[in-house]
Motif scaffolding. Structure first.
Motif, PDB file in Angstrom:
ATOM      1  N   HIS A 186      -4.898   3.539 -14.314  1.00 45.02           N
ATOM      2  CA  HIS A 186      -3.608   2.888 -14.145  1.00 45.02           C
ATOM      3  C   HIS A 186      -3.823   1.410 -13.883  1.00 45.02           C
ATOM      4  O   HIS A 186      -4.860   0.999 -13.352  1.00 45.02           O
TER       5      HIS A 186
ATOM      6  N   VAL B  69       1.544   6.848  -2.440  1.00 48.06           N
ATOM      7  CA  VAL B  69       0.157   7.238  -2.193  1.00 48.06           C
ATOM      8  C   VAL B  69      -0.302   6.709  -0.836  1.00 48.06           C
ATOM      9  O   VAL B  69      -0.248   5.499  -0.564  1.00 48.06           O
TER      10      VAL B  69
ATOM     11  N   LYS C 195      -3.453  11.252  -3.622  1.00 45.54           N
ATOM     12  CA  LYS C 195      -4.324  11.040  -4.782  1.00 45.54           C
ATOM     13  C   LYS C 195      -3.691  10.037  -5.735  1.00 45.54           C
ATOM     14  O   LYS C 195      -2.525  10.151  -6.109  1.00 45.54           O
ATOM     15  N   ARG C 196      -4.479   9.068  -6.119  1.00 40.54           N
ATOM     16  CA  ARG C 196      -4.038   8.073  -7.085  1.00 40.54           C
ATOM     17  C   ARG C 196      -4.562   8.470  -8.464  1.00 40.54           C
ATOM     18  O   ARG C 196      -5.754   8.769  -8.623  1.00 40.54           O
TER      19      ARG C 196
ATOM     20  N   PHE D  80       1.478   1.005  -9.556  1.00 40.70           N
ATOM     21  CA  PHE D  80       0.602   1.287 -10.696  1.00 40.70           C
ATOM     22  C   PHE D  80       1.348   2.127 -11.740  1.00 40.70           C
ATOM     23  O   PHE D  80       2.203   2.938 -11.402  1.00 40.70           O
TER      24      PHE D  80
ATOM     25  N   THR E   8       1.050   2.491  -4.007  1.00 39.54           N
ATOM     26  CA  THR E   8      -0.016   2.713  -3.018  1.00 39.54           C
ATOM     27  C   THR E   8       0.265   1.902  -1.764  1.00 39.54           C
ATOM     28  O   THR E   8       0.453   0.686  -1.823  1.00 39.54           O
TER      29      THR E   8
ATOM     30  N   LYS F 280      -5.948   8.143 -12.219  1.00 38.27           N
ATOM     31  CA  LYS F 280      -6.916   7.223 -12.800  1.00 38.27           C
ATOM     32  C   LYS F 280      -6.310   6.481 -13.991  1.00 38.27           C
ATOM     33  O   LYS F 280      -5.292   6.875 -14.547  1.00 38.27           O
TER      34      LYS F 280
ATOM     35  N   TYR G 247       5.297   8.421  -7.131  1.00 37.27           N
ATOM     36  CA  TYR G 247       4.395   8.944  -6.112  1.00 37.27           C
ATOM     37  C   TYR G 247       4.071   7.852  -5.095  1.00 37.27           C
ATOM     38  O   TYR G 247       3.629   6.762  -5.458  1.00 37.27           O
TER      39      TYR G 247
ATOM     40  N   TYR H 101       3.087   4.936  -9.480  1.00 41.94           N
ATOM     41  CA  TYR H 101       2.463   5.186  -8.187  1.00 41.94           C
ATOM     42  C   TYR H 101       2.602   3.934  -7.323  1.00 41.94           C
ATOM     43  O   TYR H 101       2.272   2.828  -7.770  1.00 41.94           O
TER      44      TYR H 101
END
Length: 501
Positions: A287, A146, A282-283, A95, A112, A285, A144, A110
């Motif tokens: 994105h 996630v 934490k993701r 993301f 995930t 917002k 990141y 990010y």
């Protein structure tokens, strides 16, 4: 009058013959045979039902709670099919809030992770290639990774000395290469000392002080694996022999392993990251997805889980079931409650049972033969689950029954489709058996408390003796081999073609 039949179980230089004259499904017949074949030093529970007539063939201790081992995966397969659906896949996605402009992302990205038990480094390389194909060569911020907050990676009741072995690898949102590292321990030339061989790029630390007892002179010789912080491992102790040993070691810290692997993959991806690789729960917002990878769909995952008795797939699905059912973070507790409620709603009476994980690794799991029989009957009768039958190992043909002693030859070869359940002291089997051209039965054989010495000395597995008893007590046509156009043979024809590819 029914003919007298001869029943043989062969072993090296040993034959045992059973003679009887009894009507089909005669209770006295089974009772007499149990007195001969039932193991003396372990506890057994049995249940068998004729699927043609619905008649209960035989049961013994069928309401006694025992360790199910990997027969537990039958519950996981049913619950996953009911809750997740055949279209379910594990998704790994990248993301970004910022678009790619002039080859750059002016901020963070990010990744995930969803707990995909089949995710590999090659899949991650493909993710980065998707980005470079879009022209990306620089990220100005951090990357990141996630995962799940407060993650539970091991179920209660897993045996501590299993934890360093890959069949008990940590079940995490972060899974890369099954959270397992492979290597080899070899003896040094002209010395009893050992040396390790494993891929140098792996972000782990592995050392050895183990020795090889090449002439097998020691009275006690055993290897020991020490699992230390930061994915550090040390082998000590002794191994009897002079041959190399293949190693498959489960990592300790999946998040650390993932972050280090991502750092290495980025270096070879031609994407420059000005920030750092960090782990987060934490993701951010707002994105959008800029790259993604999906696992195979649920039926393929379940087939591998059942055929190979894959624990990581089983427990990853188990946690996904809980997350989907409750809308809460994935963990074993939510998975256990969800599986119990799903199966109860489908008509399975799980009173007094205990469900802890999806693989059957936990020594806290408890099920009865009757409960497993109800799950098998649900699979047989409910159209949603009937496809699971063809995904079971077939005796002498596929999966964990392909080479299992006494299942890889007549009379059981190709007749049995069942889930095995084996661990220290446990030898279970639950599934279906073809009695003749049209007749079938479902069965559950649970054997707990089996010592290694007893297992080594036995003529044949108790489950094999019991199933041969079923064949011997069925109508005489049961002696016929299943025709080539039965579902068992159709299923295996497809599997052999697939394996040939």
């Amino acid at each position: 009058m029914r003919k007298t039949r001869h029943y043989f179980v062969t072993a090296p230089s040993l034959a045992v013959a059973f003679l009887c004259q009894a009507p089909a499904w005669g209770n006295d017949y089974f009772s007499n045979l149990m007195g001969i074949i039932e193991p003396r030093h372990s506890q057994v529970a049995l249940s068998a039902t004729d699927l043609t007539t619905g008649e209960l063939i035989y049961q013994q201790n069928a309401d006694t709670l025992l360790l199910p081992a990997s027969t537990q995966k039958l519950l996981t397969a049913v619950a996953a099919t009911a809750q997740l659906g055949n279209g379910f896949k594990f998704d790994t996605q990248v993301f970004s809030h910022f678009p790619i402009r002039h080859g750059k992302i002016a901020g963070d990205i990010y990744i995930t992770f969803s707990g995909d038990p089949t995710l590999t480094t090659d899949n991650l390389r493909d993710l980065f290639k998707q980005l470079t194909d879009q022209g990306l060569y620089e990220v100005s911020g951090n990357i990141y990774l996630v995962g799940e907050p407060g993650e539970q990676t091991k179920a209660p009741g897993w045996v501590w000395d299993d934890l360093g072995i890959c069949y008990a690898a940590p079940v995490s949102a972060f899974v890369i290469n099954q959270n397992c590292i492979h290597g080899q321990l070899r003896p040094k030339m002209a010395s009893n000392e050992s040396q390790l061989s494993f891929a140098s790029y792996l972000p782990v630390s592995l050392s050895t002080s183990a020795v090889f007892d090449k002439r097998k002179q020691g009275s006690f010789c055993e290897l020991e694996l020490s699992r230390l912080a930061n994915n550090t491992f040390h082998l000590s102790g002794c191994h009897a022999g002079d041959k190399p040993i293949n190693l498959a070691i489960a990592i300790n810290d999946p998040a650390l392993f993932a972050s280090k692997m991502i750092e290495q993959l980025l270096k070879s991806s031609q994407i420059r990251v000005k920030g750092k690789v960090k782990v987060s729960s934490k993701r951010a917002k707002y994105h959008k997805v800029i790259a993604s990878h999906s696992s195979e769909a649920l039926p393929a995952l379940v087939e591998t889980m059942l055929l190979k008795s894959d624990n990581l797939i089983a427990d990853s699905l188990f946690k996904a079931i809980g997350k989907s059912y409750f809308g809460e973070p994935a963990n074993f507790s939510h998975g256990a409650k969800a599986v119990e409620q799903i199966l109860t709603a489908a008509g399975v009476d799980l009173s007094h049972s205990q469900i802890v994980d999806g693989s059957g690794l936990s020594r806290y799991n408890l099920l009865t033969a009757n409960q497993l029989s109800q799950v098998l009957m649900l699979i047989y009768e409910d159209k949603r689950f009937q496809g699971l039958i063809e995904q079971l190992p077939v005796a002498g043909i596929s999966g964990t029954l392909r080479y299992k002693a006494h299942y890889n030859r007549a009379p059981l070869k190709q007749r049995v489709m069942a889930k095995t359940g084996s661990m220290q002291g446990v030898d279970n089997l639950a599934g279906f058996i073809s009695l003749n051209q049209t007749g079938k039965a479902l069965f559950v054989v649970l054997e707990n408390g089996q010592s290694p010495k007893t297992k080594h000395d036995q003529i044949a597995p108790f489950s094999a003796l019991f199933l041969q008893t079923l064949l011997d007590s069925a109508p005489l046509s049961a002696k016929e081999e299943p025709p080539l156009d039965t579902p068992i043979h159709q299923n295996e024809s497809v599997k052999r073609q697939t394996e040939a590819k």
